[in-house]
Design a protein around this motif. Structure first.
Motif, mmCIF file in Angstrom:
data_model
loop_
_atom_site.group_PDB
_atom_site.id
_atom_site.type_symbol
_atom_site.label_atom_id
_atom_site.label_comp_id
_atom_site.label_asym_id
_atom_site.label_seq_id
_atom_site.Cartn_x
_atom_site.Cartn_y
_atom_site.Cartn_z
ATOM 1 N N LEU A 118 0.804 -1.214 0.000
ATOM 2 C CA LEU A 118 0.000 0.000 0.000
ATOM 3 C C LEU A 118 0.846 1.277 0.000
ATOM 4 C CD1 LEU A 118 -2.839 -1.174 2.389
ATOM 5 C CD2 LEU A 118 -3.023 -0.716 -0.059
ATOM 6 N N ASN A 120 3.021 4.009 -2.770
ATOM 7 C CA ASN A 120 2.679 4.622 -4.054
ATOM 8 C C ASN A 120 3.954 5.095 -4.741
ATOM 9 O OD1 ASN A 120 3.345 7.161 -2.782
ATOM 10 N ND2 ASN A 120 1.284 7.180 -1.907
ATOM 11 N N GLU A 216 -1.466 4.492 5.478
ATOM 12 C CA GLU A 216 -1.956 3.147 5.180
ATOM 13 C C GLU A 216 -0.853 2.178 4.763
ATOM 14 O OE1 GLU A 216 -2.824 5.575 1.358
ATOM 15 O OE2 GLU A 216 -2.802 5.916 3.525
ATOM 16 N N ASN A 217 0.394 2.583 4.882
ATOM 17 C CA ASN A 217 1.532 1.754 4.483
ATOM 18 C C ASN A 217 1.751 0.637 5.509
ATOM 19 O OD1 ASN A 217 3.939 0.715 3.503
ATOM 20 N ND2 ASN A 217 5.155 2.522 4.017
ATOM 21 N N MET A 228 -7.840 -5.103 6.108
ATOM 22 C CA MET A 228 -7.605 -3.672 5.882
ATOM 23 C C MET A 228 -7.118 -3.431 4.462
ATOM 24 S SD MET A 228 -5.766 -2.562 9.474
ATOM 25 C CE MET A 228 -5.406 -0.925 8.853
ATOM 26 N N PHE A 229 -6.208 -4.267 4.006
ATOM 27 C CA PHE A 229 -5.696 -4.178 2.641
ATOM 28 C C PHE A 229 -6.836 -4.308 1.640
ATOM 29 C CE2 PHE A 229 -3.949 -7.048 -0.840
ATOM 30 C CZ PHE A 229 -3.468 -6.022 -1.627
ATOM 31 N N ALA A 231 -10.016 -3.755 2.088
ATOM 32 C CA ALA A 231 -10.924 -2.608 2.165
ATOM 33 C C ALA A 231 -10.342 -1.393 1.444
ATOM 34 C CB ALA A 231 -11.199 -2.268 3.630
ATOM 35 N N ILE A 232 -9.045 -1.160 1.593
ATOM 36 C CA ILE A 232 -8.419 -0.005 0.948
ATOM 37 C C ILE A 232 -8.388 -0.173 -0.564
ATOM 38 C CG2 ILE A 232 -6.222 1.223 0.679
ATOM 39 C CD1 ILE A 232 -5.760 0.682 3.696
ATOM 40 N N ILE A 233 -8.022 -1.367 -1.027
ATOM 41 C CA ILE A 233 -7.982 -1.612 -2.476
ATOM 42 C C ILE A 233 -9.378 -1.470 -3.080
ATOM 43 C CG2 ILE A 233 -7.633 -3.396 -4.238
ATOM 44 C CD1 ILE A 233 -5.042 -2.159 -3.263
ATOM 45 N N SER A 235 -11.866 0.228 -1.912
ATOM 46 C CA SER A 235 -12.271 1.630 -1.848
ATOM 47 C C SER A 235 -11.660 2.417 -3.000
ATOM 48 C CB SER A 235 -11.830 2.233 -0.509
ATOM 49 O OG SER A 235 -12.102 3.616 -0.470
ATOM 50 N N ARG A 236 -10.400 2.139 -3.305
ATOM 51 C CA ARG A 236 -9.744 2.813 -4.429
ATOM 52 C C ARG A 236 -10.421 2.456 -5.743
ATOM 53 N NH1 ARG A 236 -3.331 1.729 -2.993
ATOM 54 N NH2 ARG A 236 -3.167 3.173 -1.218
ATOM 55 N N SER A 239 -13.695 4.205 -6.054
ATOM 56 C CA SER A 239 -13.494 5.628 -6.325
ATOM 57 C C SER A 239 -13.219 5.874 -7.797
ATOM 58 C CB SER A 239 -12.328 6.160 -5.479
ATOM 59 O OG SER A 239 -12.075 7.509 -5.758
#
Length: 244
Positions: A118, A120, A216-217, A228-229, A231-233, A235-236, A239
């Protein structure tokens, strides 16, 4: 040795994931939407224009599968796959030895966890830029809670000020000749299980400098981290599809 290649990613994925409670495969090969975690990580370095080569350190029994993934996902910057050692420190050392065979000792090497997907492109660029200035860069995150330092009897001995505290994360970037020298000195001293490269460099007289990375790293080592990973992916992805 290819002196034209200056920025190397060393992706460390030597663990077997005991805290993940999975017996089927190491944690770095667990999948989200059909893609292994380590591929999410590798693609960030593959697509970064300043990364010239990638070295992977992997648990030995999964080398052939890793090679299949390189071909499937066209990870063409990977120069070699190296078997891990008995500890994290020794695994990274194996990767550094491989880097020394393929690249100039003046190259910068970004050491990163295969299960830390996570980040960039910006934090990779920031690491390279800071290492150009000071010779190293440690990715950090601010502490959002107070933590305490205790002794062996679990008695609080120090409460560091939050403004002076950071969480050390990855990537951690060094000049290849500096980090490999620190590793060799540590081995001569009988040290084989240092916590991370930042600790090793600091213990051997190097002044390490920081860059700040995304909150979030996280390093995916437990089921909670995986959720968590995911959910973040997701969500991206949502978006991108539906907009902010």
């Amino acid at each position: 040795m290819n002196n034209t290649r200056k920025n190397i990613a060393l992706i460390f994925a030597g663990g077997v994931g005991t805290r993940m409670n999975t017996k089927a495969k190491p944690k770095q090969f667990l999948e989200l939407h059909g893609k292994p975690i380590i591929v999410y990580t590798l693609e960030l370095f593959q697509t970064h224009p300043e990364i010239d080569g990638i070295i992977i350190v992997i648990v030995s029994d999964w080398t052939d599968y890793m090679q299949e993934l390189l071909e499937r996902y066209q990870l063409s910057k990977v120069v070699t796959i190296v078997e891990g050692g008995e500890t994290g420190q020794l695994s990274i050392y194996n990767g550094l030895i491989a880097a020394e065979k393929h690249f100039s000792v003046d190259a910068k090497i970004l050491i990163h966890d295969g299960v830390r997907p996570l980040i960039n492109h910006q934090i990779i660029s920031d690491n390279i830029q800071q290492a150009n200035l000071s010779g190293n860069a440690i990715t950090t995150a601010p502490t959002v809670e107070t933590f305490v330092v205790v002794d062996d009897d679990m008695v609080v001995r120090n409460v560091p000020l939050r403004k002076n505290s950071r969480l050390a994360k990855a990537p951690q970037t060094f000049i290849l000749k500096d980090i490999i020298s620190a590793h060799r000195t540590a081995l001569q001293e009988g040290i084989t299980n240092s916590i991370d490269s930042c600790t090793l460099m600091s213990q051997h007289g190097h002044q390490v400098t920081l860059v700040e990375g995304p909150v979030e790293n996280i390093k995916i080592t437990t089921p909670t981290d995986y959720f968590m990973f995911r959910a973040i992916i997701e969500s991206r992805e949502n978006s991108q599809i539906f907009g902010d």
